[in-house]
Design an enzyme around this catalytic site. Structure first.
Site, PDB file in Angstrom:
ATOM      1  N   ASN A  34      30.486 -46.928  -7.082  1.00  0.00           N
ATOM      2  CA  ASN A  34      29.285 -46.101  -7.218  1.00  0.00           C
ATOM      3  C   ASN A  34      29.490 -45.242  -8.458  1.00  0.00           C
ATOM      4  O   ASN A  34      30.095 -44.168  -8.400  1.00  0.00           O
ATOM      5  CB  ASN A  34      29.120 -45.253  -5.948  1.00  0.00           C
ATOM      6  CG  ASN A  34      27.964 -44.289  -6.036  1.00  0.00           C
ATOM      7  OD1 ASN A  34      27.273 -44.215  -7.053  1.00  0.00           O
ATOM      8  ND2 ASN A  34      27.759 -43.530  -4.979  1.00  0.00           N
ATOM      9  N   LYS A  71      32.671 -43.116  -7.583  1.00  0.00           N
ATOM     10  CA  LYS A  71      33.208 -43.234  -6.227  1.00  0.00           C
ATOM     11  C   LYS A  71      33.550 -44.698  -5.987  1.00  0.00           C
ATOM     12  O   LYS A  71      32.770 -45.580  -6.348  1.00  0.00           O
ATOM     13  CB  LYS A  71      32.170 -42.772  -5.194  1.00  0.00           C
ATOM     14  CG  LYS A  71      31.880 -41.285  -5.262  1.00  0.00           C
ATOM     15  CD  LYS A  71      30.855 -40.869  -4.218  1.00  0.00           C
ATOM     16  CE  LYS A  71      30.563 -39.390  -4.340  1.00  0.00           C
ATOM     17  NZ  LYS A  71      29.391 -38.967  -3.586  1.00  0.00           N
ATOM     18  N   ARG A 115      26.671 -49.908  -6.392  1.00  0.00           N
ATOM     19  CA  ARG A 115      25.463 -49.137  -6.120  1.00  0.00           C
ATOM     20  C   ARG A 115      24.671 -49.058  -7.425  1.00  0.00           C
ATOM     21  O   ARG A 115      25.188 -48.592  -8.443  1.00  0.00           O
ATOM     22  CB  ARG A 115      25.822 -47.741  -5.646  1.00  0.00           C
ATOM     23  CG  ARG A 115      24.592 -46.927  -5.340  1.00  0.00           C
ATOM     24  CD  ARG A 115      24.940 -45.583  -4.799  1.00  0.00           C
ATOM     25  NE  ARG A 115      23.739 -44.811  -4.535  1.00  0.00           N
ATOM     26  CZ  ARG A 115      23.746 -43.575  -4.079  1.00  0.00           C
ATOM     27  NH1 ARG A 115      24.895 -42.980  -3.818  1.00  0.00           N
ATOM     28  NH2 ARG A 115      22.633 -42.935  -3.859  1.00  0.00           N
ATOM     29  N   HIS A 139      17.786 -43.330  -2.384  1.00  0.00           N
ATOM     30  CA  HIS A 139      18.694 -43.153  -1.229  1.00  0.00           C
ATOM     31  C   HIS A 139      18.546 -44.280  -0.207  1.00  0.00           C
ATOM     32  O   HIS A 139      18.855 -44.107   0.972  1.00  0.00           O
ATOM     33  CB  HIS A 139      18.461 -41.792  -0.528  1.00  0.00           C
ATOM     34  CG  HIS A 139      18.953 -40.615  -1.307  1.00  0.00           C
ATOM     35  ND1 HIS A 139      18.230 -39.448  -1.421  1.00  0.00           N
ATOM     36  CD2 HIS A 139      20.091 -40.420  -2.009  1.00  0.00           C
ATOM     37  CE1 HIS A 139      18.894 -38.587  -2.174  1.00  0.00           C
ATOM     38  NE2 HIS A 139      20.024 -39.148  -2.545  1.00  0.00           N
ATOM     39  N   ARG A 164      17.957 -30.088  -8.936  1.00  0.00           N
ATOM     40  CA  ARG A 164      16.655 -30.679  -9.298  1.00  0.00           C
ATOM     41  C   ARG A 164      15.524 -29.917  -8.621  1.00  0.00           C
ATOM     42  O   ARG A 164      15.684 -29.430  -7.496  1.00  0.00           O
ATOM     43  CB  ARG A 164      16.605 -32.149  -8.868  1.00  0.00           C
ATOM     44  CG  ARG A 164      17.419 -33.049  -9.750  1.00  0.00           C
ATOM     45  CD  ARG A 164      17.500 -34.459  -9.190  1.00  0.00           C
ATOM     46  NE  ARG A 164      18.853 -34.783  -8.774  1.00  0.00           N
ATOM     47  CZ  ARG A 164      19.201 -35.830  -8.041  1.00  0.00           C
ATOM     48  NH1 ARG A 164      18.295 -36.676  -7.612  1.00  0.00           N
ATOM     49  NH2 ARG A 164      20.463 -36.030  -7.722  1.00  0.00           N
ATOM     50  N   GLY A 218      23.184 -32.129   5.685  1.00  0.00           N
ATOM     51  CA  GLY A 218      22.644 -32.618   6.959  1.00  0.00           C
ATOM     52  C   GLY A 218      23.711 -32.869   8.007  1.00  0.00           C
ATOM     53  O   GLY A 218      23.506 -32.621   9.199  1.00  0.00           O
ATOM     54  N   GLU A 220      27.124 -44.980   2.588  1.00  0.00           N
ATOM     55  CA  GLU A 220      26.491 -45.893   1.635  1.00  0.00           C
ATOM     56  C   GLU A 220      27.454 -46.990   1.203  1.00  0.00           C
ATOM     57  O   GLU A 220      27.045 -48.136   0.974  1.00  0.00           O
ATOM     58  CB  GLU A 220      25.992 -45.090   0.418  1.00  0.00           C
ATOM     59  CG  GLU A 220      24.780 -44.229   0.752  1.00  0.00           C
ATOM     60  CD  GLU A 220      24.635 -42.984  -0.100  1.00  0.00           C
ATOM     61  OE1 GLU A 220      25.653 -42.259  -0.283  1.00  0.00           O
ATOM     62  OE2 GLU A 220      23.524 -42.718  -0.586  1.00  0.00           O
TER      63      GLU A 220
HETATM   64  P1  ADP Z   1      26.418 -36.001  -2.995  1.00  0.00           P
HETATM   65  O1  ADP Z   1      24.932 -36.181  -3.194  1.00  0.00           O
HETATM   66  O2  ADP Z   1      27.128 -35.458  -4.196  1.00  0.00           O
HETATM   67  O3  ADP Z   1      27.101 -37.179  -2.337  1.00  0.00           O
HETATM   68  P2  ADP Z   1      26.952 -34.610  -0.514  1.00  0.00           P
HETATM   69  O4  ADP Z   1      26.227 -35.504   0.410  1.00  0.00           O
HETATM   70  O5  ADP Z   1      28.441 -34.612  -0.490  1.00  0.00           O
HETATM   71  O6  ADP Z   1      26.442 -34.788  -2.003  1.00  0.00           O
HETATM   72  O7  ADP Z   1      26.427 -33.107  -0.256  1.00  0.00           O
HETATM   73  C1  ADP Z   1      26.847 -32.040  -1.050  1.00  0.00           C
HETATM   74  C2  ADP Z   1      26.211 -30.774  -0.508  1.00  0.00           C
HETATM   75  O8  ADP Z   1      26.634 -30.585   0.848  1.00  0.00           O
HETATM   76  C3  ADP Z   1      26.588 -29.503  -1.263  1.00  0.00           C
HETATM   77  O9  ADP Z   1      25.439 -28.692  -1.438  1.00  0.00           O
HETATM   78  C4  ADP Z   1      27.546 -28.824  -0.295  1.00  0.00           C
HETATM   79  O10 ADP Z   1      27.474 -27.432  -0.435  1.00  0.00           O
HETATM   80  C5  ADP Z   1      26.950 -29.222   1.026  1.00  0.00           C
HETATM   81  N1  ADP Z   1      27.888 -29.009   2.143  1.00  0.00           N
HETATM   82  C6  ADP Z   1      29.046 -29.658   2.402  1.00  0.00           C
HETATM   83  N2  ADP Z   1      29.634 -29.132   3.500  1.00  0.00           N
HETATM   84  C7  ADP Z   1      28.825 -28.138   3.950  1.00  0.00           C
HETATM   85  C8  ADP Z   1      28.873 -27.204   5.022  1.00  0.00           C
HETATM   86  N3  ADP Z   1      29.877 -27.182   5.886  1.00  0.00           N
HETATM   87  N4  ADP Z   1      27.849 -26.313   5.137  1.00  0.00           N
HETATM   88  C9  ADP Z   1      26.830 -26.308   4.265  1.00  0.00           C
HETATM   89  N5  ADP Z   1      26.723 -27.155   3.243  1.00  0.00           N
HETATM   90  C10 ADP Z   1      27.708 -28.054   3.073  1.00  0.00           C
END
Ligand code: ADP
Length: 362
Positions: free
Chosen positions: A9, A16, A61, A149, A209, A298, A347
């Protein structure tokens, strides 16, 4: 040596990689390099040489499959040329993907390579979801809401059949809330609507964004403020969202821990827009049997999930605070009119499974 599938990716700021068994399911290892370009790709490929595996397939990806691809594609010279022709559709992402494919083909010249697209899963949506209300010729030219996504949504649709089979065939809104954030409405496991459009800027506010913005603002900045095009691009992709609103950080954890009113407003903006989009997508799906949270925010932030679900109380959604606090799979109460679920996305596995399927004889 063990046969293995490599997934790559190559993003706009990271590379990644992951190794899976040739079943596409058994994960052997994974890693992230916080750099891009040829050197990063060489390091990622080097990992596979030291992992004592024989790479029998590589999955990539790829952010954009245009209107051409609604499923993964085995890469040959013609497919690669088509993917390069999509660079203008995703100038910040597609060049990295194409570079990754070229490097992997050079490193594993006799190994099948498969492109897996972020857009492909959304090709099932109707004209009214895919079109903009522009003159018809723009649609025909490919100016459409592609949605992204898709690998994450495809993985979640498949997981739902395992963890919540009662709702998997129903109407589901999936919230992929990471650095990049979007939502997708599923009906019977197929995408019927999504918040991202022609580009990855649209829809929800993200780490950096804007999310949806009145195009009149852009016309104003270009025409009245004489903002150079590249500056506008940087503003929309890199300086806005949580980072722009808070003036502090694009990281949700930092903002949740911060007492400043700007940080609080940035978080509230995110929560507010997420809740609004759930209701909008439920209308597109024709109902709501489940709401699924996935990706960084999430999966891990019970605070954000709780705040979004509480704004949807009028729809009959009710969160179980204890289960939510534990990041359990089912986080709604018994009386909630729709299930609320927390399901980790993967993913890379979605890519590895696609490669594995294509390695099978016949
Ligand atoms: P990417 O799109 O880079 O793969 P991720 O899915 O890893 O991103 O999500 C990154 C986001 O998740 C960041 O905003 C990070 O702050 C948030 N995040 C990770 N762990 C937590 C947590 N425990 N509480 C709140 N936000 C979190």
């Amino acid at each position: 040596m063990r046969p293995a599938i490599l997934t790559l990716n190559a993003g706009s700021s990271t590379v990644k990689y992951a190794l899976f068994g040739d079943d596409g399911v058994t994960e052997l290892s994974r890693g992230t390099l916080e750099e891009t370009g040829e050197a990063a790709m060489a390091k990622a490929l080097e990992v596979t040489r030291t992992a004592e595996v024989e790479v029998v397939g590589v999955g990539h990806r790829v952010v954009h499959g245009g209107v051409t691809y609604s499923a993964p594609a085995r890469i040959d010279d013609a497919v690669l040329a088509t993917l390069e022709s999509f660079v203008p559709l995703a100038p910040l992402h597609q060049p990295h993907n194409v570079q990754g494919i070229k490097a992997a083909r050079a490193a594993f010249p006799n190994v099948p390579q498969v492109a897996c697209f972020d857009t492909a899963f959304h090709r099932t949506r109707s004209f009214v979801e895919e079109a903009y209300a522009l003159p018809r010729r723009f649609f025909d030219e490919g100016i459409r809401r592609f949605g992204f996504h898709g690998l994450s949504y495809q993985f979640i649709a498949k997981q739902l059949a395992v963890v919540a089979p009662d709702v998997a065939k129903g109407k589901v809104v999936v919230a992929h809330l990471g650095s990049g954030a979007s939502m997708c409405a599923l009906n019977g496991g197929r995408s019927v609507a999504s918040t991202m459009g022609f580009s990855t800027i649209d829809g929800l506010p993200m780490g950096t964004r804007t999310g949806a913005i009145d195009p009149g603002v852009l016309l104003h900045l270009l025409d009245q403020k004489h903002m150079p095009l590249k500056e506008l691009e940087t503003l929309l992709y890199k300086e806005s969202g949580l980072k722009g609103l808070s003036g502090l950080s694009n990281d949700m954890r930092t903002l949740l821990a911060d007492e400043s009113s700007a940080a609080k407003e940035a978080v509230e903006y995110f929560v507010h827009r997420c809740a609004r989009e759930v209701a909008s997508l439920a209308t597109a799906a024709g109902g709501l049997d489940a709401l699924v949270f996935t990706a960084g925010i999430g999966e891990r932030s019970s605070a954000i999930r709780g705040r979004i679900v509480r704004k949807l109380a009028w729809l009959g959604l009710a969160i179980d605070d204890a289960a939510n606090g534990r990041n359990s799979t089912l986080i709604s109460t018994r009386v909630s009119r729709a299930k609320v679920l927390c399901i980790p996305t993967n993913e890379e596995r979605c890519i590895a499974e696609a490669v594995s399927e294509r390695l099978k004889p016949g």
